[in-house]
Structure formats: C-alpha cells, structure tokens
Write an enzyme that holds these catalytic residues in place. Structure first.
Site, PDB file in Angstrom:
ATOM      1  N   GLU A  79       0.865  -1.186   0.000  1.00  0.00           N
ATOM      2  CA  GLU A  79       0.000   0.000   0.000  1.00  0.00           C
ATOM      3  C   GLU A  79       0.904   1.239   0.000  1.00  0.00           C
ATOM      4  OE1 GLU A  79      -3.806   1.941   2.442  1.00  0.00           O
ATOM      5  OE2 GLU A  79      -2.534   0.444   3.396  1.00  0.00           O
ATOM      6  N   HIS A  88      -4.400  -4.681  -0.316  1.00  0.00           N
ATOM      7  CA  HIS A  88      -4.134  -3.561  -1.223  1.00  0.00           C
ATOM      8  C   HIS A  88      -3.238  -3.989  -2.391  1.00  0.00           C
ATOM      9  CE1 HIS A  88      -6.205  -0.528   1.105  1.00  0.00           C
ATOM     10  NE2 HIS A  88      -5.597  -0.992   2.189  1.00  0.00           N
TER      11      HIS A  88
END
Length: 501
Positions: free
Chosen positions: A351, A376
């Site tokens: 992320e 993510h």
C-alpha cells in the site's frame, strides 16, 4: 451454470509469430489475437448463459455511455464524484448485484458515521472532550470522567446539546471528526501525510464510542446490516479487539469481544438466513515493538485455536510508509512455524507508491511468510517476481480502489496498477477498507470504481461475476463452507439476472 469454487486452470493457445514481409497482416489473425488477449482479462474465461449475455449487452451500452461522458467519474476524487455515481445506471445495477464477501474492512470503520452520531452519541452517559489538536474524544461513564493528558475537560453531551442553538450543525461537525469526507479534498488534503494524519485521528475519535460494551454489540449488528442491505453475504473483519469497557469502568478482554462478535453474528444469520456469516482477522499495529508484536502473535495463536470458527488469522496494519516493515517483525512472524502451529496470515502489503524503498519489499516479505491474501497490493504490478509467485500460489489481492484514491496513491483510477492485474486475470477481490471514513457503505461504490475506472471497456458481466465469486474462493472459509456459500451465491445471482432482464 455453477462456477467451481476451486481455482480454475486456465490454458492459452500461443499463436505463432507472424512475420510480415510485405502487404497487410491477415485480419483473421488480428481478431484471434484480440480475442485471446481478452480471454486473459478478469472474467474472460467465464461462460455466460443466454440470459447473462443479454444483460451483458445492456451493460456494455451503459459502459460506453459512461466512458464517453463529459465527466469520467473514476477520474474525479470520490468525494466529488459520489453524488454523480449515485445517479449512474451502472451503479444502480451494481447495488442489486450479489457481491459475495467483503474481505478487507477494518472494525473501527465498519458502520456509517451518521449512525454513530445520531444514534450512539444520543445515548445516556455519553461524554465528549475537545482536544488541543482540534479532535474529539468520547467516553461513556456513570460519573464525570477524570481529566487525562489529552482531555482536560469532559462534558456530558446531553447537557451540551441542550445549550446549542443548532444541534444539526453540531452533529455535522461531530461527523467531520469521524470521517475524511469533505467538499474540498484537494485543498484539505494536499499530501499523503496530511490525509493520513486526519485518517488516524478519526480512528482515535471513534474508539471511545465503539469500545463501550453495549454499543459494540449494536455496532457489529448494524455493520452486518449495512453489508446485507448492499447484497454482501459474508465478512472478514480486521480488528485489534481493543479493550471494551462498561459504564462503571469494568474492562473486558479479547475473549469477551470474540464471544460477543460470535453471538452477534449468530443472531444476525438467524434473523437473515441469506447472510452466510463473518470472521475476524486479528491485527496489530506496525508502529509497535517486536516484543509487543511477538506477544500479539502468541495471543493470536491461542485465540485461533480456541475460536477456530471466528478467528480467521492475523495481520499487521497501519501506514506502511511510516511504519515498520514485515521483515522487521520476522522474529515474531516466524513464531507459528517455529512452534509447529497454524496461524494464517493476511498481510497488508504494497500500500505504497515508494517504489524501491525498504517498505516496497513488504510485498515479497508477505509472500515469504505465506500470506493467504495481499491487502491492497498497490505496488504488486512493479514486482514481476512477486506477481508470478502470488498468481501461482493463488494469493489474491484485496483491491480497495476508493481507499487508494482518497489516501492519495492515485488520482485517476484509470492509472491504477490493478488495471495491469485485471488485464492478466490476476486473482483479485474487491473491498472497501474503511467505508465510514470514505462516506460509503457496502461494496457497490468500490465495485463501480473497479469495474468502470480500472477495468474499463474490457470488463463485462463475466468480470463482475468472477470478482464476486473470487471473494468466496479466496476467503478463509473451509472448502466445504466455500461450496455451501457458492451455492447460496449462485441462487442470488440467478435471481439478480432474472430481475434485471
């Protein structure tokens, strides 16, 4: 047709290189290349029924309209695009669509702030404190709370509201402390550091409300209700299980919270038989020390053993760019293997847009520690080896497009790295990360952004179906439960197709 819940084996016919010495290339070969490339896209291997093909044709027309509109909504900040998305015919269709499971949501942001403010803060014995750094704290107490380092003066909200001339405006101001939503996101959040600071303040502000024991029960139920209303049928919730307190100050441990969660889920599934259930992924913040994380891993091992139906696994959460890497915690994260016990990992990793930094290696480290999914995975497209490993191991990426945009990793979602992953058919699931902070509920908004913005015109109904099915396929459920959930999903999907024609 029932899609198999097991990972599909995809084979591709490799076309020979066509060397052209003169003249135009054979258009037949061109068509075959286009079809072969399209087959690799997420959903490209899904065979649609006649009814599904009819809906897909309609959906494609809607997509062409959205793509040619003066304002392309996924290219606009979500806070500005939200009211326009709500008018979209595609979004309205997605709201009706069964979306399977939400596999990446944090417990402190599960429920809309509207409910927190208009329901929870109106309950008796709710106190508020305004801090020196322009934030708020809440606390339920049967007597005036003592001052503490961040709160020198507590006021009973009931008394405060009685003196306020405009309670609606006051409630709106409270909501601003619990969400990132603003009409001027670019002005208020000029950098990732600024938006993350507000992001973390909102979590702290909500904590005093959510961790009050009577509220926690209602909070869990309300969260499941909001997901169910958006046609989500299963949840895996990331939670640190903060200590829960009673009105008299009594503190409950994590075992109490897990039992409470289990009771609420059982009640909700009894009230809503078409909801499959929910589990918790225990989490610990990456700002903590190795010794603290090691203790958390040991505790998670015990809780996973004692609550196998409730505890799905373990994760390390918090902002990656400023937090410690997974490798920093290698001693703690190696404990389950060293002890010869099972503790599934579902790591946040990638992320970040800081390519080449130490934190950028979290993607590889997550795979080294055998993560079941990647939270993510924004940076995954820049790691070809990690991408190959995760695909071969069927490690799905939990894609949270609105979160990535609001937290300033990407502005125009057409440029999201997941567009590469979708074009290659990489395992993906769609989730919402922190819906209350972004002004969303359920998964429909994130499905819209992923489908229209990231997938574009290459996406079709098969894409939506595969993404939904993936959320069951890559869940933490046992194989037998996945099959049961899949049957439930297919029934919902068939009804959806029939009602949309």
């Amino acid at each position: 047709m029932v899609m198999s819940i097991s990972q599909p084996v995809v084979t591709f016919v490799l076309l020979p290189w066509l060397w052209v010495t003169n003249g135009m290339p054979d258009p037949t070969w061109r068509d075959m290349l286009i079809r072969q490339e399209a087959s690799r896209h997420t959903g490209g291997q899904v065979t649609l029924t006649t009814a599904e093909q009819k809906l897909d044709t309609y959906l494609h027309r809607l997509m062409e309209q959205e793509m040619s509109a003066a304002q392309f909504l996924p290219a606009i900040h979500f806070f500005k695009a939200k009211p326009l998305i709500q008018k979209s015919s595609i979004f309205k269709l997605l709201q009706k669509m069964p979306k399977g499971a939400a596999l990446h949501i944090h417990s402190s942001s599960l429920v809309s702030v509207d409910w927190l403010v208009k329901n929870v803060t109106y309950r008796p014995h709710c106190y508020i404190c305004f801090t020196w750094d322009n934030s708020v704290r809440f606390l339920f107490s049967d007597r005036q709370p003592f001052p503490r380092w961040d709160c020198f003066y507590w006021q009973l909200l009931e008394t405060l509201r009685a003196r306020i001339q405009d309670p609606i405006e006051f409630d709106n101001s409270l909501m601003q402390h619990l969400t990132l939503f603003t009409e001027d996101p670019d002005g208020e959040y000029p950098s990732q550091d600024v938006v993350w600071e507000k992001f973390e303040k909102a979590f702290i502000a909500a904590a005093g409300l959510i961790t009050h024991a009577p509220v926690l029960r209602d909070y869990f139920y309300k969260g499941l209700e909001e997901l169910h209303q958006d046609n989500v049928m299963y949840l895996e919730l990331r939670s640190g299980l903060s200590r829960t307190y009673e009105l008299d100050g009594t503190i409950h441990d994590k075992v109490w919270s897990l039992k409470t969660f289990q009771e609420v889920v059982n009640k909700f599934t009894a009230d809503h038989p078409d909801f499959f259930g929910a589990r918790i992924i225990l989490s610990v913040h990456r700002a903590l020390s190795v010794s603290v994380v090691k203790a958390a891993v040991k505790e998670a091992i015990e809780l996973h053993k004692d609550f196998p139906d409730v505890v799905a696994g373990f994760d390390v959460v918090g902002r990656e760019d400023t937090g410690r890497s997974l490798w920093y915690f290698r001693e703690a994260l190696s404990l389950p293997a060293d002890l010869g016990v099972a503790l599934p990992y579902f790591f946040h990793a990638g992320e970040t847009d800081k390519e080449g930094t130490d934190v950028d290696q979290n993607i590889l480290d997550a795979l080294l520690f055998n993560t079941r999914r990647i939270g993510h995975g924004y940076a995954l497209a820049h790691h070809p080896l990690a991408k190959d490993i995760s695909r071969n191991r069927s490690v799905a990426v939990e894609l949270c497009p609105i979160s990535n945009q609001v937290l300033k990793l990407v502005s125009d979602l057409r440029n999201h790295p997941a567009a590469v992953l979708m074009s290659e058919g990489h395992p993906l699931v769609i989730s919402s990360d922190d819906p209350s902070l972004f002004g969303t509920t359920g998964l429909s908004y994130d499905f819209y952004q992923a489908f229209v913005g990231i997938g574009g015109l290459k996406s079709n109904l098969g894409t939506l179906k595969e993404l939904a099915v993936n959320s069951i396929r890559y869940s933490s459920l046992a194989s037998s439960l996945k099959n049961t959930a899949q049957v439930m999903f297919e029934k919902k999907w068939d009804i959806f197709i029939a009602t949309c024609l």
